[in-house]
Design a protein around this motif. Structure first.
Motif, mmCIF file in Angstrom:
data_model
loop_
_atom_site.group_PDB
_atom_site.id
_atom_site.type_symbol
_atom_site.label_atom_id
_atom_site.label_comp_id
_atom_site.label_asym_id
_atom_site.label_seq_id
_atom_site.Cartn_x
_atom_site.Cartn_y
_atom_site.Cartn_z
ATOM 1 N N GLN A 19 -2.043 58.669 36.257
ATOM 2 C CA GLN A 19 -2.263 60.118 36.235
ATOM 3 C C GLN A 19 -3.034 60.614 37.456
ATOM 4 O OE1 GLN A 19 -4.165 61.011 32.533
ATOM 5 N NE2 GLN A 19 -2.336 60.642 31.326
ATOM 6 N N ARG A 20 -3.480 59.728 38.308
ATOM 7 C CA ARG A 20 -4.296 60.128 39.455
ATOM 8 C C ARG A 20 -3.520 60.979 40.449
ATOM 9 N NH1 ARG A 20 -7.462 54.437 40.188
ATOM 10 N NH2 ARG A 20 -8.660 54.642 38.275
ATOM 11 N N THR A 21 -2.256 60.655 40.663
ATOM 12 C CA THR A 21 -1.451 61.427 41.611
ATOM 13 C C THR A 21 -1.281 62.858 41.127
ATOM 14 O OG1 THR A 21 -0.279 59.426 42.248
ATOM 15 C CG2 THR A 21 0.740 61.512 42.828
ATOM 16 N N ALA A 22 -0.999 63.034 39.843
ATOM 17 C CA ALA A 22 -0.838 64.378 39.283
ATOM 18 C C ALA A 22 -2.145 65.163 39.362
ATOM 19 C CB ALA A 22 -0.355 64.297 37.845
ATOM 20 N N MET A 33 -2.858 68.699 41.425
ATOM 21 C CA MET A 33 -3.387 69.930 40.831
ATOM 22 C C MET A 33 -4.633 70.397 41.573
ATOM 23 S SD MET A 33 -1.341 70.916 38.584
ATOM 24 C CE MET A 33 -2.272 72.139 37.702
ATOM 25 N N THR A 34 -5.477 69.472 41.978
ATOM 26 C CA THR A 34 -6.675 69.831 42.738
ATOM 27 C C THR A 34 -6.297 70.426 44.081
ATOM 28 O OG1 THR A 34 -7.873 68.032 41.670
ATOM 29 C CG2 THR A 34 -8.838 68.932 43.664
ATOM 30 N N GLY A 35 -5.333 69.813 44.741
ATOM 31 C CA GLY A 35 -4.873 70.333 46.029
ATOM 32 C C GLY A 35 -4.246 71.707 45.893
#
Length: 67
Positions: A5-8, A12-14
């Motif tokens: 889930q880190r990529t997602a 979202m943060t970006g």
């Protein structure tokens, strides 16, 4: 956060950052010029935004047990 889930989450943060970057100078100019600046609007507005952020985090995580 699980590795899958880190990529997602990073995406979202970006996305949030890329939306805020062009809006921030416009909002700052609006609050720091004219009658809003004379009334001291930037300080209460910043405090309200910070309080809203803190309350949103508290509400989102109040039921999560500490690990």
């Amino acid at each position: 956060m699980p590795p899958g889930q880190r990529t997602a989450a990073a995406g979202m943060t970006g996305l949030a950052r890329s939306v805020a970057v062009p809006v921030a100078p416009i909002a700052a100019t609006t609050t720091l010029t004219g009658t809003l600046a004379a009334l001291g609007a930037p300080l209460p507005l910043g405090a309200a935004l910070g309080l809203g952020y803190d309350l949103a985090l508290w509400r989102a995580y109040r039921g999560v047990p500490p690990s």
